[in-house]
Scaffold this motif. Sequence first.
Motif, mmCIF file in Angstrom:
data_model
loop_
_atom_site.group_PDB
_atom_site.id
_atom_site.type_symbol
_atom_site.label_atom_id
_atom_site.label_comp_id
_atom_site.label_asym_id
_atom_site.label_seq_id
_atom_site.Cartn_x
_atom_site.Cartn_y
_atom_site.Cartn_z
ATOM 1 N N SER A 21 -3.070 6.552 -1.608
ATOM 2 C CA SER A 21 -2.321 5.360 -1.229
ATOM 3 C C SER A 21 -2.149 4.458 -2.451
ATOM 4 C CB SER A 21 -3.067 4.592 -0.129
ATOM 5 O OG SER A 21 -2.513 3.306 0.051
ATOM 6 N N TRP A 22 -1.069 3.673 -2.442
ATOM 7 C CA TRP A 22 -0.817 2.754 -3.545
ATOM 8 C C TRP A 22 -1.604 1.453 -3.406
ATOM 9 C CZ3 TRP A 22 1.658 3.201 -8.160
ATOM 10 C CH2 TRP A 22 2.297 4.423 -8.397
ATOM 11 N N ILE A 23 -2.560 1.415 -2.479
ATOM 12 C CA ILE A 23 -3.411 0.225 -2.388
ATOM 13 C C ILE A 23 -4.218 0.051 -3.663
ATOM 14 C CG2 ILE A 23 -5.390 1.408 -1.331
ATOM 15 C CD1 ILE A 23 -4.984 -1.599 0.370
ATOM 16 N N THR A 24 -4.395 1.138 -4.407
ATOM 17 C CA THR A 24 -5.113 1.042 -5.676
ATOM 18 C C THR A 24 -4.376 0.161 -6.682
ATOM 19 O OG1 THR A 24 -4.031 3.097 -6.367
ATOM 20 C CG2 THR A 24 -6.230 3.289 -5.403
ATOM 21 N N GLN A 25 -3.075 -0.057 -6.461
ATOM 22 C CA GLN A 25 -2.277 -0.900 -7.348
ATOM 23 C C GLN A 25 -2.733 -2.355 -7.287
ATOM 24 O OE1 GLN A 25 -0.008 0.018 -9.460
ATOM 25 N NE2 GLN A 25 1.594 -1.515 -9.705
ATOM 26 N N THR A 26 -3.374 -2.736 -6.185
ATOM 27 C CA THR A 26 -3.748 -4.148 -6.002
ATOM 28 C C THR A 26 -5.257 -4.366 -5.873
ATOM 29 O OG1 THR A 26 -3.362 -3.848 -3.616
ATOM 30 C CG2 THR A 26 -1.557 -4.775 -4.923
ATOM 31 N N ASP A 27 -6.036 -3.304 -5.926
ATOM 32 C CA ASP A 27 -7.485 -3.419 -5.701
ATOM 33 C C ASP A 27 -8.164 -4.424 -6.619
ATOM 34 O OD1 ASP A 27 -7.844 -1.862 -3.518
ATOM 35 O OD2 ASP A 27 -8.515 -0.073 -4.593
#
Length: 330
Positions: free
Chosen positions: A137-143
């Motif tokens: 998931s691209w949630i890693t972009q904002t972690d």
Amino acid sequence: MELKNPLVTVIVPNYNHEKYLEQRLESIFNQTYSNFEVILMDDCSTDNSLLVLNKYKEHIKVTSCVFNKVNTGNTFEQWVKGIKIAKGELIWIAETDDYCDIYFLEKLVKPFQKDSQVVLAYCQSNRVNEKGVVTGSWITQTDDLDKSLFLNDFIIDSNEFIEKYLIYRNVIPNASAVVFRREDVDINKHFDIGREFRYCGDWMFYFKLIVNKKVAFISDSLNNFRYHQTSVIAKAIQAENRITFMNIEYKLRFVLMHYLEKIKISNYDKIKERNNFIKRNFIIYEKALLLIQSGKKLKGYLMMLTVYDVYLNRHNVKKRILKKIKKVFT
């Protein structure tokens, strides 16, 4: 104004994505939200894309087909063409190497129905490989910016969104995950930077579009952002282009700060204080020169040096740096 049952214009800008096109188009035409039109576009593909597109051009949802005879080399030129002929109150740029969940539009339209100040809504994206397998998931972009906010749906003041997130990086990593209001788009003002930066124009467009409005986020991964060797982002982060890409982003940060100052939003001083990295990151430039001196990737780094022109002129240090460059290349 709040939108009751808005027409969504789906702009489908294609270039050489023959093998992904059918999956992309089927994911659009099978949406549970039915009030949409589709504009099919092709930027003079050299594969068999037109054969696929022609199979769909008579679809009841397709209102326009724009097939270029000469390649423009810039996806943002296609965005502009599509937006100009769009009839919908909302716009969705559905890139052809991506695909989506059937509930994408149904869920992305809702924030516009709830709040008249929402100018842009986007959802979380899956990372998908060339074969369509979800790899993350691209949630890693904002972690590292906020570990909790992007776990849930939200509507946020755009200036706060800029201050805390967008000024640091493009936290909207894929255009295919975005729906925005057409009436708020100013082609002349919003796409001047988009034409200059082939890799980061979407970031600048979002920034200009949302100022003093609201942004909505849907935490469900309704968009599938495909990563493959010929994707724009893949080309940008190849080893020989990585430093160029990083420093184009750096120049954009400077432009963003200048734009904030120009429109004089209330929290500009706070943002400026938190973003003194613009000056600190000048060290990257110096390091690039050292790498050039060591004989590494001269052509790539020479390209990168050109993106600093605005910054150098503004801070009266161009003469000093040009002196160093002269030593390196003579």
